[in-house]
Design an enzyme around this catalytic site. Structure first.
Site, short mmCIF file in Angstrom:
data_model
loop_
_atom_site.label_atom_id
_atom_site.label_comp_id
_atom_site.label_asym_id
_atom_site.label_seq_id
_atom_site.Cartn_x
_atom_site.Cartn_y
_atom_site.Cartn_z
NE ARG A 1 -5.45 1.10 13.87
CZ ARG A 1 -5.77 -0.02 12.67
NH1 ARG A 1 -5.76 -1.08 12.60
NH2 ARG A 1 -5.58 0.93 11.46
CB SER B 1 -8.96 -1.85 3.06
OG SER B 1 -9.84 -3.06 4.45
CG HIS B 2 -9.36 0.59 6.88
ND1 HIS B 2 -9.04 -0.70 5.93
CD2 HIS B 2 -8.35 1.36 7.63
CE1 HIS B 2 -7.73 -0.50 6.85
NE2 HIS B 2 -8.29 0.83 8.01
CG ASP C 1 -11.45 -4.17 1.20
OD1 ASP C 1 -11.58 -3.58 1.80
OD2 ASP C 1 -10.61 -5.18 0.62
CG ASP D 1 -11.72 -6.15 4.12
OD1 ASP D 1 -12.27 -5.19 4.52
OD2 ASP D 1 -10.76 -7.10 3.79
NE ARG D 2 -10.73 -3.14 7.97
CZ ARG D 2 -10.01 -2.91 7.93
NH1 ARG D 2 -9.67 -2.10 9.54
NH2 ARG D 2 -8.19 -3.27 8.44
NE ARG E 1 -3.97 -2.42 2.18
CZ ARG E 1 -4.82 -2.39 2.71
NH1 ARG E 1 -5.04 -1.55 3.93
NH2 ARG E 1 -5.79 -3.29 3.46
CE LYS F 1 -10.49 -6.51 7.08
NZ LYS F 1 -9.47 -7.82 7.40
CG ASP G 1 -13.75 -2.48 4.76
OD1 ASP G 1 -14.27 -3.28 3.68
OD2 ASP G 1 -12.62 -1.91 4.87
CE LYS H 1 -6.41 -8.86 -0.13
NZ LYS H 1 -6.52 -9.47 1.29
CB THR I 1 -3.07 -7.82 13.47
OG1 THR I 1 -4.07 -7.30 14.92
CG2 THR I 1 -4.09 -7.04 12.60
CD GLU J 1 -8.14 -8.93 11.08
OE1 GLU J 1 -7.40 -9.87 11.21
OE2 GLU J 1 -8.07 -7.92 11.04
CD GLU J 2 -8.63 -3.84 16.70
OE1 GLU J 2 -9.97 -2.80 16.63
OE2 GLU J 2 -8.16 -4.27 15.91
CB SER J 3 -9.42 -3.93 12.97
OG SER J 3 -9.20 -4.48 12.35
#
Length: 542
Positions: A495, A112-113, A278, A280-281, A21, A375, A276, A125, A343, A362-364
């Site tokens: 974090r 992603s996000h 892509d 996945d969240r 990224r 995810k 998000d 990826k 993670t 995951e917490e994210s």
């Protein structure tokens, strides 16, 4: 005609947690994209004549890179490439396509996000044949190759029409442009009770789904509105845009504030959700209640048997180390395995492939299951809807009943974004240096029970991943975790994960930040955050 082009290696193409990224202008440097894609192909074996899946989240520069990847795949000897119409494939949909059609692997173009646009973020990826992110061994090989590459191969051919479904010839390689939504929607229909969901919407159930002008829009509209009969307009910001309409497509309480404010108002629909960049969240908000990703994982696991695809029960639950221990108590009650990993979704892949885990999170804001190897934001939303339909209760009622049964893990993540990398690394190094001396000491009135730098021993392949996050555990089960994120493109993101377990029924309704106030003070004291980063408060709290 295949051209061999001389190139010069770059030294900054190390894939992070989810691929390479950088900012778009960085990717636009001469041969930057070509070098990385060629390094992927050079690190693979046995793909001649096989199928490669290519797609992305529609962000700026997506179409241009897909054309490059297609011509390079043809030059490399792939027999077929499958690409989503318009260059669109959500990350979970791409994983499904790889698995369903037996593809050799896939290239997913996404950050992603992270924000999109001419000066914002882009990513590449590689996903392996199981549909999941490339394992560390392969990403290490790719990185090593990027540092020594001297040439790449590409087919000299015009761009293909990505907006028309059908099969095309590209230098002897078949390119199939497919409907990006159809296979994914079919998979969801096999997992969930669509007739029950349809009846729930027909009986007046309302929801708001914010797709954040990102890739989930077409998937959510097709499934929620077209197939399940949700009211038109249920899906907001449904058209994917190269800059996500100026949104920061991260489904948290800061960037989805409009949805949160709606769900806390008198006009709130029955259920709110977001996904998000892509796809996945996920963000889950019931009427009058935000359900944290850690709690959502535990509640989904506790109720998954209510959906047809999980009626036989779960083999196990996996969570990332920074994710709260709420899911642990569900696993303990069900008598199934609980796996704590670093993670990064790639660590769940071995557990899923081995049949040791069924649901992971995951917490994210990432949750998923063994239906793909990524995810899956919309999957989590649909599982919640299936649970609501069967139980006939609100999300708030389900959450409160869960806490009463299992206790509550008060939990928050404090993000300090874009801080100086040297300062961030210095903070982590200083913490590591004091780990051995922390047990038995008192910090902000709390006594330290243990402290370590988390290392993961993979129970499937025996690999070891070290330095995955610094943990400070306090007496009574509370903890603070410090970790540098691997998903940003500018500076460093620190974090800090803060958690307290509470099983006193009289204390299950506290405000989260208030319930964690002493731990927040302890985190500041032990890591000296404000002095080392220059930040007096986090940029984002989730």
């Amino acid at each position: 005609m295949i051209k061999t082009v001389a190139t010069t290696a770059y030294d900054d193409q190390k894939p992070g947690t989810s691929g390479l990224r950088k900012k778009v202008p960085h990717f636009q440097r001469p041969n930057y994209v070509q070098n990385f894609i060629q390094s992927i192909f050079d690190s693979l074996e046995g793909f001649e004549g096989e199928t490669l899946v290519i797609g992305g989240d529609g962000r700026y520069f997506n179409r241009e890179v897909i054309q490059i990847a297609l011509r390079m795949a043809a030059a490399a000897g792939f027999g077929k490439a499958m690409v989503g119409r318009g260059g669109i494939l959500s990350t979970p949909a791409a994983s499904n396509i790889i698995r369903k059609y037996g593809a050799f692997g896939g290239i997913i173009l996404s950050a992603s996000h992270n924000p999109g646009g001419p000066n914002e973020d882009f990513g590449i990826k590689y996903n392996a044949g199981n549909g999941g992110p490339a394992p560390e061994k392969l990403t290490d090989q790719i990185f090593a190759r990027t540092k020594e590459i001297t040439e790449y191969r590409i087919l000299d051919a015009p761009d293909l029409d990505l907006d028309t479904e059908g099969s095309f010839d590209l230098g002897g390689m078949t390119v199939e442009v497919i409907d990006p939504v159809a296979d994914y929607a079919e998979l969801m229909e096999s997992l969930f009770d669509f007739p029950a969901l349809k009846a729930m919407f027909a009986n007046g159930f309302t929801m708001s789904m914010d797709s954040m002008s990102a890739v989930t829009g077409p998937y959510a509209k097709e499934i929620l509105e077209n197939r399940l009969g949700a009211a038109p307009g249920t899906v907001k910001n449904a058209t994917p845009l190269p800059d996500f309409g100026g949104h920061h497509p991260d489904p948290n309480l800061v960037h989805a504030k409009e949805l949160h404010d709606l769900m806390m108002s008198a006009e709130a629909p029955d259920f709110g959700a977001a996904s998000d960049g892509d796809g996945d969240r996920n963000l889950i908000i019931g009427k009058g209640i935000f359900i944290s990703p850690s709690d959502s994982l535990a509640m989904l696991a506790a109720n998954a048997h209510l959906a047809p695809g999980y009626a036989a029960g779960l083999a196990g639950i996996a969570r990332s180390m920074p994710t709260s221990g709420a899911a642990d108590r569900v696993a303990e009650k069900f008598g199934i395995g609980l796996y704590e990993t670093p993670t990064g979704w790639k660590f769940f892949g071995n557990l899923l492939d081995a049949g040791m885990a069924t649901i992971c999170g995951e917490e994210s804001a990432g949750t998923g299951s063994n239906h793909v190897r990524e995810k899956d934001g919309l999957w989590a939303v649909l599982l919640w809807l299936n649970i609501l339909a069967v139980r006939g209760e609100s999300a708030k009622a389900i959450a409160e009943a869960h806490w009463k049964e299992f206790g509550r893990n008060y939990y928050a993540r404090h993000d300090y974004e874009g801080i100086d990398s040297e300062a961030a690394n210095g903070l982590m190094d200083a913490l590591r240096a004091k780990l051995a001396d922390l047990p038995g000491t008192e910090i902000a009135g709390l006594r330290v029970a243990a402290a370590d730098d988390f290392a993961y021993h993979d129970p499937v392949d025996g690999s070891v991943s070290s330095k995955q996050g610094i943990r400070v555990m306090f007496e009574g089960g509370s903890r603070v975790v410090f970790r540098l994120s691997g998903t940003g493109t500018s500076g460093a993101t620190l974090r800090v994960y803060i958690e307290r377990y509470e099983d006193d029924p009289a204390k299950l309704g506290e405000e989260t930040q208030a319930a964690l106030s002493d731990l927040i003070a302890a985190a500041e004291e032990v890591a000296d955050i404000s002095t080392r980063t220059g930040r007096s408060e986090p940029d984002v709290i989730t």
